[in-house]
Design an enzyme around this catalytic site. Structure first.
Site, PDB file in Angstrom:
ATOM      1  N   ASP A   1      20.761  87.440  13.536  1.00 32.28           N
ATOM      2  CA  ASP A   1      21.442  88.750  13.379  1.00 32.28           C
ATOM      3  C   ASP A   1      21.003  89.655  14.399  1.00 32.28           C
ATOM      4  O   ASP A   1      21.546  90.593  14.735  1.00 32.28           O
ATOM      5  CB  ASP A   1      20.641  89.294  12.113  1.00 32.28           C
TER       6      ASP A   1
ATOM      7  N   ASP B   1      17.841  81.419  13.249  1.00 33.09           N
ATOM      8  CA  ASP B   1      16.972  82.311  13.843  1.00 33.09           C
ATOM      9  C   ASP B   1      16.006  82.468  12.268  1.00 33.09           C
ATOM     10  O   ASP B   1      16.322  82.469  11.457  1.00 33.09           O
ATOM     11  CB  ASP B   1      17.511  83.584  14.110  1.00 33.09           C
TER      12      ASP B   1
ATOM     13  N   ASP C   1      20.545  86.575  19.526  1.00 32.52           N
ATOM     14  CA  ASP C   1      21.214  85.546  18.989  1.00 32.52           C
ATOM     15  C   ASP C   1      22.755  85.369  19.468  1.00 32.52           C
ATOM     16  O   ASP C   1      23.589  84.190  19.291  1.00 32.52           O
ATOM     17  CB  ASP C   1      21.224  85.516  17.692  1.00 32.52           C
TER      18      ASP C   1
END
Length: 886
Positions: free
Chosen positions: A613, A326, A617
Site C-alpha cells: 500500500d 508488505d 511498494d
C-alpha cells in the site's frame, strides 16, 4: 542534502522569513518556475487507441485476412459474421479497460488536498498543488504533509512514515537536529518531513524544499516508467495458439486445393470449401470468448472487493506461486494494540476480542494510569491521536476503565509532555484527598526515577530483584516483537510543578504492544500454502519484529529464514537469486531491495505477485508479474503501479483472487480444447473425403453454420463454468506449461477424430440408404443431399453433446451435476433447436441444401452424436487420479 543544513541556512537559501513566509506575488512567480505540486501522470489513451490496441493479436490478423478473402469470393454474409466477432472482441476489451480506468480514477485521491501555509504574515489554507519551494507550511495532528520539508519548529511532533519506510510506529521529529551523514536513511532524518506522510501527534512548521516529482515520492514514481511491460502468461499462450492454428489453416487450405486440382474436381467449389474450412478451423469465437470470460471474472472480482485494471491480470494472479507481501497494513491491521500486561503480581495476555474483561487490582491501576496519561480519544469506533495512545485508551475501554469517565473524575491539572531524551510523559490529575502523578514511558527510565512498587495492592520498596524482573520481562516482550511501555504513579497532597513530578514514583507494571495481524490472514496464508503458493513478507521493520509476526502468521518458522536489506547489499543479483528460495522474511529493506527481491524470484522461473500500500511498494508492484495495491490505505503511486486494487485492503481477498484466477484460466482452457476438438472434427471430415476421393459430406455454408452454433454459445457457457471446489488444493501451473499439457492435446485429438469419424459414418449410412457407397460414381442429387443432412446433423449435435463432458477432465457429468451449469444446458438446447429448424423449415432447408430426416434416421443420428460424450466419460473412469481440471 537539506537534513545536513541548519534551519537558518535553509531559510536563507530560499530567501524566506519564517515569520512572514512568501508574498503572494513571489509564490506566483515560483509556481510558474517550478510548476504545480502534482506527480506526473501518464497520458490517457483515447478510445480509438484502446480499440486498435485490442486488434494487436495474431489470431485477429488471421481472421481479418479470412474476412477479406470471403468478401473477394462473394460470401458477404460469412465476412460480416467474422468482422462482427472481431469488432465484438475489441469493443468488449475497450469497455472493460475504460470501466477499469474509471474505477481507478474514483479511487485515486490527492495525497494532501489542503495545506496550511504562511504567506504575507497570514496563515491560510490552500490546495496542496499550489505549494511551492520556500513556502512555510504548518503541520498539526491528522494532516498530511503536502511536500518535502526541512522542519524549522517542532513541538512533540510525530509523523507516521509507513508510506515511505514501512514502519507503523510514528517517528519523533526535532527541528534542531543536524546530520553529517549524507547517506542517512529516510526513517532516521528527524529534521525532515516528506510528502504523503501523516502527522499523528504534536505540531510543527517547515520550509518546503521539494515539490512534485522532486520529492521522495516523485523519485520513486519516476522509477516506475523505466520498466518494460511484458505479456502475461495467458497472452503468450493465446499468441502461440493463434500462430499455430493460423498456420494450420493456411496449410489445410493449400493441401485441399492442391489435391482437388490433382483429382480434377470442380475447382471453384473446392476453393469455396477450402476457404470455408479454413474459416471453420480458426476458432474465431475464441478472442470474444476469452474477453467475455475475463470480463465476467472482473465482475465477480469487483463483488469480492478487487478492481482489475487489466483483464489478463485475473489469469496472471491465478498462476502466481510467490506472494511478496508488505507487512504494515496488508498482513497487519496498521494499528497498535496491547497484547500483554505485567505486574509483579503476575502477567496476563490481552484477548484480541471481547469487552468487560477482568483484571487484577494491580492491573487495573496500571491501565488507569496509562489511560489518564494519554491525549488520544476513542469514540464510536474511531480513534484520534498517536496510535500507541489510542491503543491504551482502547485497552481501558475493554477493561471498563473508560477514558471519558476517568478524565471526568480525575481532571488533569498539569502535565510534563513527552520528550524523546527522557522518553517519559507525566500528567497531574485530581485524586480523592489530593492529586496523583501518572507517568508512562520506557521501563528502564521509569525504574531510574522510581523507589517503590505496587504488589498486591500494597506499596513496597523497589528492590534490585524487582528491577531485574521488570527488565527481564521487558526483554522477553521485545524478543516477541512487542513494544514495551512502563507506567508508574505517586500521590501528592498539593499540585506540583514539572520538576517535582518524576521522582520517587511507584512502579505499576508494563504492557507489551503490537501491530496485530489481520484476524483472517493466517487462515488465508494456510490456504495459499495448501495451494502450493509461498507467502513472503517484505517490510521495513526490524528483523526480530518481522520474524515474530511471520511466525505468528505461519509465513516463517525460524529466524534463519530472514535476511535484512544490508545483507542483501552484500549479495550480487546472481547470488541473491541462488539463495532466495530459502528466505521467507526480508527486513529493513528499501524500495530498491524490493525490486531486487522480486526480480530474484522471477529469475528462478516463478510467477510473482507483490502486494502493498505504501509508496515504497510501487517499484516492486511494477516489477512483479502482477502488483496488487490497497485501495483504502494505498497511495496514488502504488495504485498507479498495480495491476489490481483491493478496495478492502484485505490479504484474504488476494487468496480469493488467486482462486478466481485459477478457475478463469481453467474455463478458458476448456473452451479452447472444446473448440479445437470441434474444429478438428470438421477438418477430418473434409480432408478425408478429399484424400479418398469421396463426395464432400459438407457444403461451405453448412460448415460455417456448424461453426457458428458451436463456437459461440456452448464455448462461452464452458467459459463460465462454476468454480472447481478443489482448485486450491492443486499446485500452481508451471509458467512454461503448454495450453495442451497433461494429455489435453491428445484428448482433443481423440475427441475431434471421433467426431469426424462419426460424421463420416452418418454420411455413409445416408448414402447406403439409397444404395450408394462412399466410392460410388453418379450419386443422385437427392441421395447426396440426404446423406449430407445426416452428416450435418451428427456433426453439430455431437459437438453440442461433447461440450457436456468437457466440463471436467476427471469428474463424471453426474459428479459435477448435469444441470449445474444452466448456461451450457441452455446453449445446447438452443443449438439443437436451431439445427432442427434448419432441416425442417422449408426456406432454411433450401438455403442450406438439406432435407427433413425420417424418424428412424433421427434416432440413428442421435445415437451417433452421443457416442463422443459416452467415450470421454469412459476414459474418465481410467483417469480418476488424473490431471488437473481442463
Amino acid at each position: 542534502m537539506w537534513f545536513c543544513k541548519s534551519k537558518e541556512e535553509v531559510l536563507e537559501e530560499f530567501k524566506v522569513s519564517q515569520r512572514e513566509g512568501l508574498t503572494a506575488d513571489e509564490a506566483g512567480v515560483r509556481l510558474e518556475l517550478y510548476g504545480e505540486n502534482k506527480l506526473k501522470a501518464k497520458p490517457k489513451k483515447s478510445l480509438a487507441m484502446m480499440f486498435f490496441a485490442q486488434l494487436k493479436d495474431m489470431l485477429i490478423y488471421v481472421l481479418l485476412g479470412a474476412a477479406i478473402i470471403t468478401i473477394a469470393i462473394g460470401e458477404h454474409v460469412d465476412a460480416v459474421i467474422i468482422l462482427m466477432v472481431v469488432v465484438l472482441n475489441a469493443v468488449i476489451g475497450v469497455i472493460q479497460e475504460y470501466k477499469a480506468e474509471k474505477a481507478i480514477e474514483a479511487l485515486q485521491k490527492m495525497t494532501a488536498p489542503k495545506a496550511l501555509v504562511r504567506r504575507g504574515g497570514e496563515v491560510s489554507e490552500i490546495d496542496s498543488a499550489l505549494v511551492v519551494p520556500g513556502d512555510i507550511v504548518l503541520l498539526d495532528a491528522g494532516r498530511f504533509v503536502p511536500a518535502d520539508m526541512r522542519l524549522i519548529e517542532t513541538a512533540n511532533l510525530q509523523i507516521e512514515e509507513s508510506a515511505l519506510t514501512g514502519e507503523s510506529v510514528p517517528d519523533d521529529k526535532h527541528a534542531e537536529d543536524i546530520y553529517k551523514d549524507l547517506k542517512l536513511p529516510i526513517g532516521d532524518r528527524t529534521n525532515m518531513a516528506y510528502m504523503s506522510t501523516l502527522v499523528t501527534y504534536g505540531r510543527g512548521e517547515g520550509v518546503v524544499v521539494a515539490t512534485a516529482m522532486d520529492t521522495e515520492i516523485g523519485k520513486i514514481a519516476s522509477i516506475l516508467d523505466e520498466d518494460i511491460e511484458e505479456m502475461t502468461p495467458l497472452q503468450r499462450r493465446l499468441a502461440e495458439f493463434g500462430r499455430v492454428v493460423g498456420l494450420m489453416a493456411v496449410g489445410i487450405c493449400g493441401l485441399i486445393f492442391a489435391i482437388s486440382v490433382f483429382q480434377k474436381r470442380d475447382l471453384f467449389e473446392m476453393f469455396l470449401t477450402a476457404i470455408s474450412l479454413a474459416v471453420a478451423a480458426i476458432p474465431e469465437g475464441l478472442p470474444a470468448i476469452v474477453a467475455i470470460v475475463l470480463a465476467l471474472g472482473v465482475t465477480r472480482m469487483s463483488k469480492k472487493n478487487a478492481i482489475v485494471k487489466r483483464l489478463p491480470a485475473v489469469e496472471t494472479l491465478g498462476s502466481v506461486n510467490i506472494i511478496c507481501s508488505d507487512k504494515t497494513g496488508t498482513l497487519t491491521q496498521n494499528r497498535m494494540a496491547v497484547s500483554k500486561l505485567f505486574t509483579l503480581g503476575g502477567s496476563s495476555d490481552v484477548p484480541q476480542e471481547g469487552e468487560n474483561l477482568e483484571a487484577s487490582s494491580d492491573e487495573l491501576e496500571l491501565i488507569k494510569t496509562l489511560v489518564l496519561c494519554s491525549d488520544a480519544t476513542y469514540e464510536n469506533g474511531m480513534g484520534t491521536g498517536d496510535p500507541t495512545e489510542v491503543a491504551l485508551v482502547i485497552l481501558g475501554e475493554r477493561y471498563g476503565v473508560g477514558r471519558k469517565q476517568l478524565h471526568s473524575e480525575h481532571k488533569r491539572v498539569g502535565e510534563k509532555p513527552f520528550d524523546s531524551s527522557r522518553k517519559l510523559m507525566s500528567t497531574l490529575n485530581e485524586e480523592a484527598g489530593g492529586y496523583r502523578v501518572n507517568t508512562k514511558g520506557a521501563i528502564d527510565n521509569i525504574l531510574k526515577i522510581s523507589a517503590y512498587a505496587l504488589v498486591g495492592g500494597n506499596v513496597v520498596p523497589l528492590t534490585e530483584e524487582m528491577r531485574n524482573e521488570y527488565l527481564r520481562v521487558a526483554e522477553e516482550m521485545s524478543d516477541k516483537a512487542l513494544r514495551v511501555l512502563g507506567a508508574a504513579y505517586k500521590d501528592v497532597e498539593a499540585a506540583s510543578g514539572e520538576d517535582d513530578m518524576e521522582h520517587s514514583l511507584v512502579v505499576l507494571g508494563i504492557v507489551g504492544m503490537e501491530d496485530p495481524p489481520r484476524l483472517e490472514v493466517r487462515d488465508s496464508i494456510e490456504k495459499a500454502k495448501g495451494a502450493g503458493i509461498t507467502p513472503v513478507m517484505i517490510t521495513g521493520d526490524h528483523k526480530n519484529t518481522a520474524v515474530a509476526i511471520a511466525k505468528e502468521l505461519g509465513i516463517a518458522d525460524a529466524i534463519e529464514q530472514s535476511i535484512t536489506g544490508a545483507e542483501i547489499d552484500e549479495l550480487s543479483d546472481e547470488a541473491l537469486a541462488g539463495k532466495i528460495s530459502g528466505y521467507r522474511v526480508f527486513a529493513r529493506v528499501s524500495p530498491e531491495h524490493k525490486v531486487r527481491i522480486v526480480n530474484a524470484y522471477r529469475a528462478n522461473g516463478n510467477i510473482v505477485s507483490m502486494t502493498g500500500d505504501g509508496v515504497n511498494d510501487a517499484p516492486s508492484l511494477k516489477s512483479a508479474d502482477i502488483g496488487v495495491a490497497m485501495g483504502i490505505t494505498g497511495t496514488d503511486v502504488s495504485k498507479g503501479a498495480s495491476d489490481m486494487i483491493l478496495t478492502d485492503d484485505n490479504f484474504t481477498t488476494i487468496v480469493h483472487a488467486i482462486e478466481e484466477g485459477r478457475n478463469i484460466y481453467s474455463n478458458i482452457r476448456r473452451s479452447v480444447i472444446f473448440l479445437l476438438s470441434c474444429n478438428l472434427g470438421e477438418v477430418i471430415v473434409v480432408v478425408a473425403s478429399v484424400i479418398f476421393f469421396w463426395p464432400v459430406p459438407l457444403l461451405p455454408t453448412q460448415i460455417l453454420w456448424i461453426n457458428l452454433i458451436t463456437d459461440t454459445f456452448p464455448a462461452i457457457a464452458l467459459g463460465v463454468e462454476p468454480g472447481d471446489s478443489d482448485v486450491m488444493k492443486k499446485r500452481p501451473r508451471d509458467p512454461s506449461e503448454s495450453f495442451f499439457a497433461g494429455g489435453r492435446g491428445l484428448r482433443a485429438v481423440l475427441g475431434g477424430s471421433l467426431i469426424g469419424a462419426l460424421t463420416l459414418v452418418a454420411f455413409y449410412l445416408g448414402l447406403a440408404e439409397y444404395g450408394y457407397s462412399l466410392g460410388s460414381r453418379g450419386i443422385s442429387e437427392y441421395a447426396l443431399t440426404y446423406a449430407r443432412t445426416m452428416a450435418f446433423v451428427v456433426l453439430a449435435a455431437s459437438q453440442l453433446f461433447y461440450s457436456i463432458t468437457m466440463r471436467s477432465s476427471r469428474k463424471s457429468i453426474f459428479e459435477i451435476g448435469l444441470f449445474s451449469n444452466r448456461f451450457l444446458v441452455g446453449a445446447i438446447c438452443l443449438g439443437l433447436a436451431l439445427q432442427f429448424a434448419v432441416v425442417s423449415i422449408p426456406f432454411m432447408t433450401r438455403a442450406f441444401k438439406v432435407q427433413m430426416l425420417s424418424q428412424r434416421d433421427w434416432g440413428i443420428v442421435f445415437l451417433l452424436a452421443i457416442v463422443p460424450l459416452l467415450a470421454n466419460e469412459i476414459i474418465k473412469l481410467f483417469l480418476r487420479t488424473g490431471n488437473e481440471e481442463i
